[in-house]
Design a protein around this motif. Structure first.
Motif, short mmCIF file in Angstrom:
data_model
loop_
_atom_site.label_atom_id
_atom_site.label_comp_id
_atom_site.label_asym_id
_atom_site.label_seq_id
_atom_site.Cartn_x
_atom_site.Cartn_y
_atom_site.Cartn_z
N UNK A 172 9.23 -12.71 3.74
CA UNK A 172 9.35 -13.59 5.17
C UNK A 172 9.38 -15.01 5.57
N UNK A 173 8.55 -15.82 4.38
CA UNK A 173 7.74 -16.86 3.62
C UNK A 173 7.69 -17.14 2.96
N UNK A 174 7.91 -18.43 2.13
CA UNK A 174 7.61 -19.25 1.01
C UNK A 174 6.22 -19.28 0.89
N UNK A 175 5.56 -19.10 -0.67
CA UNK A 175 5.10 -18.71 -1.53
C UNK A 175 4.27 -19.84 -1.47
N UNK A 176 5.49 -21.26 -2.11
CA UNK A 176 5.19 -22.31 -2.13
C UNK A 176 6.43 -23.32 -1.81
N UNK A 177 5.70 -24.51 -0.92
CA UNK A 177 7.04 -24.57 0.01
C UNK A 177 6.58 -26.00 -0.84
N UNK A 178 8.04 -26.67 -1.23
CA UNK A 178 8.35 -27.97 -1.83
C UNK A 178 7.30 -28.54 -2.43
N UNK A 179 6.61 -28.06 -3.41
CA UNK A 179 5.40 -28.44 -3.99
C UNK A 179 6.12 -29.55 -5.01
#
Length: 252
Positions: free
Chosen positions: A20-27
């Motif tokens: 339900x979440x991003x492990x990586x977010x726009x890195x």
């Protein structure tokens, strides 16, 4: 001199199936040739996911990566030939000797026994393991296994080396032997990407540090500048606590 980054990461995100979440977010990251880059963060921050993407082991949900000027999606196999990976878990066969393990891993890079023999002996000697070369890995201490693990990742003289917690759970002497070897590799041009929870070690070893939390890079600079720019910080550990907080990050 070529000023293009060795690694260029553009807008990389990763969401695992069912999460339900991003492990990586726009890195976004650029890492130049010759750096010792410390990727530091709490448990679950995204370090291993990012390293796994860069090694071509998993695919990002979105974004692009180039390494050596090659597109990771299109030229994964070509890139993998020029990188070394030293995982946190021992990638060794316990019933084989140290030398047998290293001949096996070297053969996976297409190296012949004749090529490998002097290279293996040289690395074993440099890391204090030559007297134990023909003993089975299952008899080795944790520090000895860590050193063999490192050798397995550098036999083919990679241009780029990824290390995930290379000194976890070892004694002071093994830790010093490993960090000395890493500095020697860097001195001859190997670029190193390194993750660790040993922040004093990272402060000494890394030329540049990126701190990741909740899948985002929240700070990046030399250790000295991160310390000087953080109020009341005496070392990298103080910086880390200030930026990521004191909340426990245990997860199962």
């Amino acid at each position: 001199m070529d000023q293009n980054p060795l690694i260029q990461i553009k807008n990389i995100s990763k969401q695992y199936k069912g999460a339900t979440f991003l492990s990586l977010d726009n890195v976004n990251l650029e890492i130049k040739s010759g750096e010792v880059y410390g990727l530091l963060g709490p448990n679950g921050a995204g370090k291993t996911t990012l390293i796994s993407i860069l090694c071509g082991l998993i695919k990002p949900s979105s974004g692009d990566v180039s390494i050596f000027g090659k597109d990771l999606k299109q030229e994964t196999k070509e890139i993998q030939k020029e990188i070394g990976v030293v995982p946190q878990e021992y990638a060794l066969y316990p019933k084989l000797t140290a030398r047998e393990n290293l001949f096996y891993f070297g053969s996976m890079f297409g190296m012949t026994k004749a090529q490998l023999k002097p290279i293996i002996s040289s690395h074993l000697e440099a890391l204090g393991l030559l007297p134990f070369a023909d003993k089975k890995i299952k008899t080795f201490s944790g520090g000895m296994k860590r050193r063999v693990n490192l050798i397995a990742g550098i036999l083919h003289d990679p241009k780029l080396l990824f290390l995930d917690e290379p000194t976890v759970g070892v004694d002071v002497q093994s830790k010093q032997a490993i960090t000395t070897k890493l500095k020697e590799l860097n001195d001859v041009g190997t670029t190193i990407i390194y993750t660790s929870h040993h922040l004093r070690e990272a402060q000494d070893l890394c030329s540049l540090v990126g701190i990741i939390d909740s899948g985002k890079i929240i700070a990046e600079n030399t250790p000295a500048k991160l310390i000087s720019e953080t109020k009341d910080a005496r070392n990298l550990e103080d910086v880390f606590i200030e930026l990521t907080g004191r909340e426990l990050r245990d997860y199962a």
